[in-house]
Design an enzyme around this catalytic site. Structure first.
Site, PDB file in Angstrom:
ATOM      1  N   HIS A  13       1.869   4.471  -3.098  1.00 15.15           N
ATOM      2  CA  HIS A  13       2.017   5.930  -2.999  1.00 15.15           C
ATOM      3  C   HIS A  13       3.425   6.358  -3.414  1.00 15.15           C
ATOM      4  O   HIS A  13       3.600   7.311  -4.183  1.00 15.15           O
ATOM      5  CB  HIS A  13       1.770   6.388  -1.560  1.00 15.15           C
ATOM      6  CG  HIS A  13       0.373   6.157  -1.067  1.00 15.15           C
ATOM      7  ND1 HIS A  13      -0.746   6.487  -1.803  1.00 15.15           N
ATOM      8  CD2 HIS A  13      -0.090   5.639   0.107  1.00 15.15           C
ATOM      9  CE1 HIS A  13      -1.837   6.183  -1.117  1.00 15.15           C
ATOM     10  NE2 HIS A  13      -1.465   5.672   0.035  1.00 15.15           N
ATOM     11  N   HIS A  41       0.845  -1.204   0.000  1.00 15.46           N
ATOM     12  CA  HIS A  41       0.000   0.000   0.000  1.00 15.46           C
ATOM     13  C   HIS A  41       0.880   1.253   0.000  1.00 15.46           C
ATOM     14  O   HIS A  41       0.668   2.173  -0.802  1.00 15.46           O
ATOM     15  CB  HIS A  41      -0.911  -0.011   1.231  1.00 15.46           C
ATOM     16  CG  HIS A  41      -1.692   1.252   1.417  1.00 15.46           C
ATOM     17  ND1 HIS A  41      -3.038   1.352   1.130  1.00 15.46           N
ATOM     18  CD2 HIS A  41      -1.327   2.482   1.887  1.00 15.46           C
ATOM     19  CE1 HIS A  41      -3.460   2.579   1.389  1.00 15.46           C
ATOM     20  NE2 HIS A  41      -2.436   3.281   1.860  1.00 15.46           N
ATOM     21  N   GLU A  42       1.857   1.287   0.894  1.00 13.31           N
ATOM     22  CA  GLU A  42       2.739   2.447   0.983  1.00 13.31           C
ATOM     23  C   GLU A  42       3.606   2.581  -0.261  1.00 13.31           C
ATOM     24  O   GLU A  42       3.867   3.687  -0.728  1.00 13.31           O
ATOM     25  CB  GLU A  42       3.617   2.347   2.236  1.00 13.31           C
ATOM     26  CG  GLU A  42       2.854   2.340   3.549  1.00 13.31           C
ATOM     27  CD  GLU A  42       2.047   3.604   3.786  1.00 13.31           C
ATOM     28  OE1 GLU A  42       2.368   4.650   3.175  1.00 13.31           O
ATOM     29  OE2 GLU A  42       1.075   3.566   4.569  1.00 13.31           O
TER      30      GLU A  42
END
Length: 241
Positions: free
Chosen positions: A84, A80-81
């Site tokens: 980004h 998820h990170e």
């Protein structure tokens, strides 16, 4: 490179490429280990531990559970990170993960209380981004969770056609995939809430149709996990209650 006005233009050789600093790699490693331990604490008395005992024994079950928790952390939180981070870097921005020391402590404490508030850290971004770029950077994380939840749901639907027993390897596989689906569907819905610093607000400000579509898909995935499957049959599946 020379511009028409005879000024030297120095371009960062890493512009638009994926890159990590030593400090970032350290923070990532610490966060993964702490989160894995938190999940280990959370699941230590649940069905999956009893199932692992059948396959790995009294001592080996701990290593098995840690390995599963480590996998969940890497696929659910870390990717998820990275979503980004990599999109921001694609736009030429500085983007690195940094841990929250207080967040790590809070993560461990809540796991001992029977639920999990995971706040190990976040990706910091520096540089100019208009509303569209900001929206695309923000949507990258929840998209990862939506895809992983879909994979988990599809796997469970494929295997979940009859009851299983603790000593059945298929039952263990179902539990792992259901954990993956449960965690990622929840993370997707939570991060898409259009409030405060969450991803949802930035996506909604950029494109309402994209936000509605993503939020609707995430809600459907949660419904699949908590309604289509008999969640009471797998009491390990939701670490947040």
């Amino acid at each position: 490179m020379q511009d028409p006005y005879d000024y030297d233009i120095h371009v960062n050789p890493g512009y638009g490429k994926k890159r990590f600093s030593g400090e970032e790699l350290r923070d990532i490693f610490v966060s993964i280990v702490v989160l894995s331990i938190a999940f280990l604490i959370l699941y230590r008395n649940n069905t999956i531990m009893a199932c692992l005992e059948y396959h790995l024994g009294e001592t080996g079950r701990w290593a098995g559970l840690f390995a599963i928790c480590f996998m969940l952390v890497v696929f659910s939180f870390l990717l998820h990170e990275f979503g980004h981070k990599f999109v921001a870097q694609k736009y030429g921005m500085w983007s690195e993960f940094r841990l929250y020391p207080i967040g790590l402590i809070l993560t461990l404490v809540t796991s001992m209380m029977g639920f999990l508030f995971a706040a190990p850290g976040a990706v910091y971004i520096r540089g100019y981004a208009d509303i569209e770029k900001n929206g695309r950077i923000s949507m990258a994380g929840p998209i990862v969770n939506i895809v992983l939840a879909a994979i988990g749901i599809a796997a469970v639907m494929t295997m979940n056609d009859s009851p299983y027993f603790l000593d059945d390897p298929m039952f263990l596989a179902i539990m792992v995939f259901l954990m993956l689906a449960s965690l990622n569907s929840f993370l997707a819905v939570f991060n898409l809430i259009p409030l405060g610093p969450l991803d949802g607000g930035k996506i909604l400000a950029w494109n309402k149709v994209v936000w509605i579509a993503m939020f609707a898909i995430a809600i459907i995935e949660v419904a699949c996990v908590y309604m289509a499957f008999d969640i009471s049959y797998y009491p390990f599946a939701n670490p947040f209650v």
